[in-house]
Every structure is written in C-alpha cells, then in structure tokens.
Design a protein around this motif. Structure first.
Motif, PDB file in Angstrom:
ATOM      1  N   ILE A 143      -4.946   6.706  -1.966  1.00 45.32           N
ATOM      2  CA  ILE A 143      -4.463   5.398  -1.354  1.00 45.32           C
ATOM      3  C   ILE A 143      -4.221   4.338  -2.653  1.00 45.32           C
ATOM      4  N   ILE A 144      -3.295   3.564  -2.608  1.00 40.69           N
ATOM      5  CA  ILE A 144      -2.673   3.003  -3.626  1.00 40.69           C
ATOM      6  C   ILE A 144      -2.604   1.506  -3.403  1.00 40.69           C
ATOM      7  N   SER A 145      -2.905   0.420  -3.941  1.00 40.57           N
ATOM      8  CA  SER A 145      -2.630  -0.859  -3.617  1.00 40.57           C
ATOM      9  C   SER A 145      -2.226  -1.699  -4.507  1.00 40.57           C
ATOM     10  N   PHE A 188       0.958  -1.003   0.123  1.00 40.22           N
ATOM     11  CA  PHE A 188      -0.113   0.098   0.080  1.00 40.22           C
ATOM     12  C   PHE A 188       0.970   1.149  -0.052  1.00 40.22           C
ATOM     13  N   ARG A 189       0.413   2.460  -0.848  1.00 39.56           N
ATOM     14  CA  ARG A 189       1.150   3.620  -0.679  1.00 39.56           C
ATOM     15  C   ARG A 189       0.164   4.526  -0.703  1.00 39.56           C
ATOM     16  N   GLY A 198       3.844  -5.948  -8.349  1.00 39.16           N
ATOM     17  CA  GLY A 198       4.083  -4.835  -8.454  1.00 39.16           C
ATOM     18  C   GLY A 198       2.947  -4.028  -9.359  1.00 39.16           C
ATOM     19  N   ASP A 199       1.961  -5.151  -9.892  1.00 40.63           N
ATOM     20  CA  ASP A 199       0.755  -4.758 -10.711  1.00 40.63           C
ATOM     21  C   ASP A 199      -0.220  -3.951  -9.721  1.00 40.63           C
TER      22      ASP A 199
END
Length: 169
Positions: free
Chosen positions: A23-25, A5-6, A30-31
């Motif tokens: 919020i990015i998962s 998570f980023r 890495g996809d």
C-alpha cells in the motif's frame, strides 16, 4: 486529504516465494507520503492488494487476496487499519474490485471457485456498510463462507527508500 493511494504486491521484503501486499500513499503533489507492506504469518503466502477506493472524508478501502482467501480492509489516511474481514470459502476465492456506493458503503466484485461446479467459477458481488457489516452477497459462498475479523497489518513493514533506485517510464 488529497492523497492518492496505490496498491499491489511485492516480493522484495518477504522470504523465498513470499509475496506481500503493498500500500503506497502519495501527497497531492506526487511526493511519497508513506508506504507499507503486510503479509500473513506463514512462509510462502501470496498476499496481494488488488483494488483501492478513496473514501469521502478520508481513508480508503482495499480488497484483494490473502493466500486463497478474499479480504476487505478499511484504513485511515495514515495507513492504520480500522477494520478488516477475511473470507474463507474452502477453495480459491478473491475480491478483484471495490467502488464506493451511493449510500456510503462499498461494492465489491470478485470470483469464487468454492461453490462452482468443476472447471467453472461464480462471479461474486458483495456489498458492505461503511462500518464493515455485510449488506448483501450474490453467491452461494455467502451462505456458507466463514467471514472473520482479521488484522492484516500484523507484519507491517514500512518500506525504506532506496537512494540508488531509478525509475524508467
């Protein structure tokens, strides 16, 4: 589940001077799995997810600021909010870092101007149980702050990938 998570902020999806938390998962390879933004319900709000901690067994916790208010939110692996707390101390306050504690709770570091003397601020150390109940707090803010349940995902937008976007390292 092996996802990464980023968190951060973006102004790409709000109005003028409107910054949304992002919020990015990512999958373990890495996809991109999913990405979302959220903001408060007023124009010109500055919302930022600052720190994230993955939870053993799935999900994650994020902390940051919503306007001038610190927040903590717990999500499942799909990005659905499980619970969220929004603090209100009266001045500029923020949560800056979250880590998992040995007992399964969450330890949060931040700062508060609400109960500091002129030109100074207090360090803020807060601990929550995994169910969202407050265990302890190191600041006078904890005695006087208004802590409310909130739904930070009221304006969730799923980002659309841009096939023309490029990434430079």
């Amino acid at each position: 589940n092996g996802n990464y998570f980023r968190v951060g902020r973006t102004d790409s999806f709000g109005g003028v001077e409107d910054t949304n938390a992002a919020i990015i998962s990512f999958e373990s390879d890495g996809d991109l799995s999913w990405n979302k933004t959220w903001s408060q319900d007023y124009p010109g709000s500055w919302d930022e997810a600052i720190s994230v901690a993955s939870i053993i067994g799935g999900g994650f916790v994020i902390v940051g600021e919503a306007g001038d208010l610190p927040f903590i939110s717990k999500y499942d692996n799909g990005g659905n909010v499980l619970w969220s707390k929004l603090w209100s101390g009266g001045s500029f306050d923020e949560f800056r870092s979250v880590v998992l504690s040995n007992d399964g709770g969450y330890l949060i570091g931040g700062r508060t101007d609400s109960f500091a003397s002129l030109n100074s601020e207090y360090f803020l150390l807060v601990k929550y149980f995994s169910d969202g109940s407050l265990i302890s707090c190191s600041s006078p803010m904890c005695d006087n702050a208004s802590i409310s349940e909130t739904t930070p995902n009221a304006n969730i937008d799923t980002l659309v990938s841009n096939p023309n976007a490029t990434y430079t390292d």
